[in-house]
Each structure stands twice: as C-alpha cells, then as structure tokens.
Design a protein around this motif. Structure first.
Motif, PDB file in Angstrom:
ATOM      1  N   PHE A 106       6.199  -5.307  10.717  1.00 38.09           N
ATOM      2  CA  PHE A 106       5.583  -6.235   9.511  1.00 38.09           C
ATOM      3  C   PHE A 106       6.762  -5.559   8.516  1.00 38.09           C
ATOM      4  O   PHE A 106       8.076  -4.195   9.633  1.00 38.09           O
ATOM      5  CB  PHE A 106       4.321  -5.240   9.059  1.00 38.09           C
ATOM      6  CG  PHE A 106       4.672  -3.992   8.640  1.00 38.09           C
ATOM      7  CD1 PHE A 106       4.939  -3.359   7.268  1.00 38.09           C
ATOM      8  CD2 PHE A 106       3.365  -2.628   9.647  1.00 38.09           C
ATOM      9  CE1 PHE A 106       5.168  -2.282   7.384  1.00 38.09           C
ATOM     10  CE2 PHE A 106       4.452  -1.610   9.317  1.00 38.09           C
ATOM     11  CZ  PHE A 106       4.647  -0.852   8.259  1.00 38.09           C
ATOM     12  N   SER A 107       7.178  -5.981   7.593  1.00 41.53           N
ATOM     13  CA  SER A 107       8.152  -6.113   6.975  1.00 41.53           C
ATOM     14  C   SER A 107       7.825  -5.801   6.184  1.00 41.53           C
ATOM     15  O   SER A 107       7.173  -6.256   5.003  1.00 41.53           O
ATOM     16  CB  SER A 107       8.528  -8.113   6.710  1.00 41.53           C
ATOM     17  OG  SER A 107       9.090  -8.081   7.190  1.00 41.53           O
ATOM     18  N   GLY A 108       8.084  -5.059   4.904  1.00 44.12           N
ATOM     19  CA  GLY A 108       8.794  -4.094   3.922  1.00 44.12           C
ATOM     20  C   GLY A 108       7.034  -3.952   3.057  1.00 44.12           C
ATOM     21  O   GLY A 108       6.347  -4.167   3.833  1.00 44.12           O
ATOM     22  N   ARG A 109       6.544  -4.327   2.028  1.00 36.89           N
ATOM     23  CA  ARG A 109       5.205  -3.788   1.308  1.00 36.89           C
ATOM     24  C   ARG A 109       4.432  -2.428   1.667  1.00 36.89           C
ATOM     25  O   ARG A 109       3.222  -2.841   1.687  1.00 36.89           O
ATOM     26  CB  ARG A 109       4.189  -5.289   1.460  1.00 36.89           C
ATOM     27  CG  ARG A 109       5.385  -6.342   0.963  1.00 36.89           C
ATOM     28  CD  ARG A 109       4.537  -7.942   1.318  1.00 36.89           C
ATOM     29  NE  ARG A 109       3.340  -7.953   0.539  1.00 36.89           N
ATOM     30  CZ  ARG A 109       2.999  -7.346  -0.897  1.00 36.89           C
ATOM     31  NH1 ARG A 109       3.753  -7.658  -1.570  1.00 36.89           N
ATOM     32  NH2 ARG A 109       1.882  -7.574  -1.531  1.00 36.89           N
ATOM     33  N   LEU A 110       5.259  -1.270   1.872  1.00 28.61           N
ATOM     34  CA  LEU A 110       4.514  -0.025   2.219  1.00 28.61           C
ATOM     35  C   LEU A 110       3.532   0.086   1.305  1.00 28.61           C
ATOM     36  O   LEU A 110       2.382   0.167   1.563  1.00 28.61           O
ATOM     37  CB  LEU A 110       5.767   0.885   2.506  1.00 28.61           C
ATOM     38  CG  LEU A 110       5.888   0.834   3.997  1.00 28.61           C
ATOM     39  CD1 LEU A 110       6.708   1.904   4.032  1.00 28.61           C
ATOM     40  CD2 LEU A 110       4.972   1.163   5.125  1.00 28.61           C
ATOM     41  N   LEU A 111       3.974  -0.253   0.164  1.00 29.06           N
ATOM     42  CA  LEU A 111       2.897   0.220  -1.421  1.00 29.06           C
ATOM     43  C   LEU A 111       1.513  -0.283  -1.369  1.00 29.06           C
ATOM     44  O   LEU A 111       0.854   0.093  -1.012  1.00 29.06           O
ATOM     45  CB  LEU A 111       3.749   0.193  -2.641  1.00 29.06           C
ATOM     46  CG  LEU A 111       3.150   0.934  -3.876  1.00 29.06           C
ATOM     47  CD1 LEU A 111       2.447   2.663  -3.010  1.00 29.06           C
ATOM     48  CD2 LEU A 111       4.082   1.034  -4.610  1.00 29.06           C
ATOM     49  N   PRO A 112       1.612  -1.704  -1.075  1.00 31.59           N
ATOM     50  CA  PRO A 112       0.648  -2.526  -1.212  1.00 31.59           C
ATOM     51  C   PRO A 112       0.018  -2.379  -0.533  1.00 31.59           C
ATOM     52  O   PRO A 112      -1.396  -2.275  -0.191  1.00 31.59           O
ATOM     53  CB  PRO A 112       1.594  -3.981  -1.204  1.00 31.59           C
ATOM     54  CG  PRO A 112       2.495  -4.028  -1.755  1.00 31.59           C
ATOM     55  CD  PRO A 112       3.770  -2.227  -1.407  1.00 31.59           C
ATOM     56  N   GLN A 113       0.149  -1.741   1.098  1.00 35.34           N
ATOM     57  CA  GLN A 113      -0.772  -1.558   2.322  1.00 35.34           C
ATOM     58  C   GLN A 113      -1.581  -0.423   1.159  1.00 35.34           C
ATOM     59  O   GLN A 113      -2.633  -0.181   1.985  1.00 35.34           O
ATOM     60  CB  GLN A 113      -0.273  -1.138   3.125  1.00 35.34           C
ATOM     61  CG  GLN A 113       0.758  -3.028   4.260  1.00 35.34           C
ATOM     62  CD  GLN A 113       1.139  -2.669   4.689  1.00 35.34           C
ATOM     63  OE1 GLN A 113       0.717  -2.252   6.320  1.00 35.34           O
ATOM     64  NE2 GLN A 113       2.110  -2.665   5.780  1.00 35.34           N
TER      65      GLN A 113
END
Length: 411
Positions: free
Chosen positions: A391-398
């Motif tokens: 997946f791409s980026g957005r670790l914090l939202p996950q």
C-alpha cells in the motif's frame, strides 16, 4: 485505545546490503520478531510506487497528507522544528555545515556534512555575525544536531522560488542559487543567497573551532550549504481531524517540525540526539510515560538513515540490533493492553547507494484489533508475504483506524 507510531528512518534496504540480505534481514531482532508473529505485516510505498521520497514528503504522506498538495519545501519544517520564530513572508532553509576548499575563486565541496561535526553550536555565533544589511534583509541561523541547522531569511521582496546552493554531491563547486521563476523577488533572493554563501565561508574558515579540527585531522565546518527554500505550509492538524491528543519524541528538527504542524506536542527527551549515539532507552521510557497522557505518540529514530547515508552496512545492522534491544526491549514488557502499535520506516536507504531509493519499506501493525497473519519475522521479504499486502503511505490513518478514532465517511 491508544496508538504508538515508531518510524526508523531509512529502515529499508536491498539484498546488496549483505550479500543477498538486507541490513534488517541480517540483524538479530527478537523483540520485533515477537511483534511480527503476533501482528500483521505489509510493504509500504512511502508516497507511491516508483517515487523516491524525501524524509519530509514521506512523513507528510505517512501522517495522511497529500505531499503533492501541501508540500512547500523542507526548510519550513526544519525551521519550525528547531524552534526559530517564523513570520509571514519569511523564507526558510535547511542548512548543512560542510567542508569546502577554495580553488581559483570557487568553493569546492569536500564533504557535505563536515564529517558530521558536533560543534555546530560553537560555530553558530560566527554565522550570525554575517551582515546582509547592504541587501536590506536580516536572517536568523540556528545549529541543530551534528552538521544540521536551519536559516530564516527575512525582509521585503523575497521569494522561495530559488534553487539550492547544496549541489548534493562532492568534488564539485558549491551550487550558485538561481531564480526558479521570472520575478524580481526570485532574482533578488538568489543574489542574497550567493552573497551569504561567500560571507559565511569567510566568517567560518579561520574560526578557532575549525582550526582545532584541522589540527586534529578532522574536517572543518567552514561553509554552509542551503536547500529546501520554503514558506510555511498550512496543514489541518491530525489532532483536529481525529479529535485526539498527540505527542512527538524525536531528535531531528525536521521531524519535530512536521509533527508540530500536524498538531503534535513535541516532548523534550534528554539524550535524544537524532544520531547513532541517541539514548534509545530514554526514548522508550518517554514514550511509555507519554502514553499515559496522550492518545497518540509518534517516535522517530534517525540512526538507521545516518548509517545508510554513510555507506556503512555493518553500522546500520548494529544500530537495528540496538533499537531492538534497547528501545523495544524496554518498551515491550510495559505495553498497555489497549495499545495499537505500528513500526515502519519513512524510506529505503541502502548503504551501497548512500541515498534514498524508491523501494517499499516493511510495515508492522500490532494490537488487539489487528488480525495476525502468517509472518514470523520482521523484514522486507517477510513483509512482502504479509497479510496487509502493498500500500502507499497513510500509516497513521490506518493505525488510528484500529483505535476507532475519527468520524465515519458517509451515512
């Protein structure tokens, strides 16, 4: 529920690191393997596949922002993170103390980091003694960790549309700042930067600190290289988006700056130096204490990237083992039961390349809401087989999603 995001800067590697294995794969990290066996892994492209990320744009993406929409340049984060005052119209820069040699009137770069000198604070006053009054502008400079620093240029008719004076390689002249748009402000700002480069060199070349370093066979910090000209961007804080309290633990100014703009409170931690000597146990203890008061704690650990940029695979492997032993070894016995944890990197820095590459990095999620997959160890190839896929980026939202923070999209 609470969330802990741990980013090991430049964590990712390539099989060429250690004759078929990456530094992470070659390192012994039983605590990370324990988390992997109880959690889920995936591969993350910090921005998107094939895009080579900077540390600044990668962290914006990791925090859930679109760097193509909000990024104005690295300098803004460095200045904010180091604690300099910024006003409307100011132009911000990342600065490096560097080693140069003067030949035929030109300054040639010998080392972009001046041997990672540790006396930057002692050179700070000499830099700030430089005068730009003939241009009708003023500036503020502050040294940070090792060779790093930040600069604010203040005055009328200035522009961030100027190129770097840092050539990003050695053996070549210090780059001439050039306007990147057809405007009087950009031309004026480029001229100011070029004058500042020469005057800073004249202020630093015979400084007692640099004479002493040269006598000891060390590289002098006799020049400043500037990059990442920027105005301050406007971000909607993640604390506002998700209705949470958040804290940051980091040694480097850049990461403190991005965190501050994202609404996080930066916590002082003695010994958090942002280099290979950082006190990892102190960071772990500070994170555990912060989790008592904050919903989210972001911890940044820099040494993995330093070793990668230095081309030292053994040092990178050894530092990963230190992180596992000293940071995670201190952390794991005291993890709150309601905690969700994510461990990843912001980009790949293979020692053979000595620079960021576009390779994806492993990402590990652990916590009561995380469905474990079949992986049993933390590494690049294991992450490629993990249940989270790529997946791409957005670790914090996950990560915050596992904690059920934030509103629902739709009815």
């Amino acid at each position: 529920m609470r969330a802990l995001l741990v980013i090991l800067d430049g964590l990712g590697g390539r099989p060429t690191d250690f004759g078929g294995a990456t530094c992470l794969e070659r390192a012994a990290h039983p605590h990370l393997d324990e988390l992997a066996a109880a959690g889920a892994l995936g591969l993350m492209d910090p921005i998107a596949p094939g895009i080579r990320p900077g540390s600044d744009t990668a962290h914006l993406s990791i925090f859930g922002y679109d760097p193509f929409q909000v990024y104005t340049g690295r300098g803004a984060f460095e200045v904010l993170g180091i604690g300099l005052e910024v006003r409307g119209g100011d132009i911000c820069f990342r600065a490096n103390f560097a080693t140069v040699e003067e030949r035929e009137g030109k300054l040639f770069v010998v080392d972009r980091r001046a041997g990672r000198l540790e006396e930057g604070r002692l050179l700070e006053e000499a830099v700030n003694s430089v005068s730009l009054r003939d241009f009708g502008v003023e500036f503020l400079f502050r040294a940070s960790t090792e060779h790093r620093g930040a600069l604010v240029l203040r005055g009328e008719n200035l522009s961030a549309a100027v190129s770097d004076t840092d050539p990003h390689e050695v053996g070549v002249p210090v780059a001439e700042a050039k306007p990147l748009e057809e405007s009087a402000a950009a031309r004026r700002t480029a001229a100011i930067l070029n004058a500042f480069t020469r005057r800073a060199y004249e202020a630093l070349r015979d400084h007692p600190v640099n004479k002493r370093r040269a006598a000891e066979g060390k590289l002098p910090g006799n020049a400043l290289l500037l990059r990442g000209a920027a105005v301050m961007p406007r971000l909607v804080p993640v604390t506002e988006t998700y209705g949470i309290r958040a804290a940051c633990i980091a040694g480097g100014a850049l990461y403190k700056g991005v965190a501050r703009l994202a609404g996080m409170e930066v916590l002082p931690v003695p010994g958090a130096t942002g280099d290979l000597k950082t006190d990892l146990r102190a960071k772990a203890r500070a994170a555990l204490e912060a989790l008592r008061a904050f919903d989210l704690v972001f911890v940044h650990i820099k040494g993995t990237d330093n070793a990668g940029h230095d081309g030292d695979a053994e040092a990178k492997r050894a530092f990963i083992e230190r992180v596992d032993r000293e940071f995670f070894g201190e952390l794991l016995p005291h993890l709150p039961r309601d905690l969700h944890l994510c461990v990843s990197g912001d980009h790949t820095t293979p020692p053979a390349v000595r620079e960021h590459t576009a390779d994806p990095v492993p990402a590990l999620f652990f916590g009561p809401a995380v469905r474990p997959d079949r992986t049993r160890t933390f590494g690049e190839r294991a992450a490629g087989e993990g249940g989270l896929g790529r997946f791409s980026g957005r670790l914090l939202p996950q990560l915050l999603g596992y904690c059920d923070f934030g509103g629902k999209f739709g009815a």
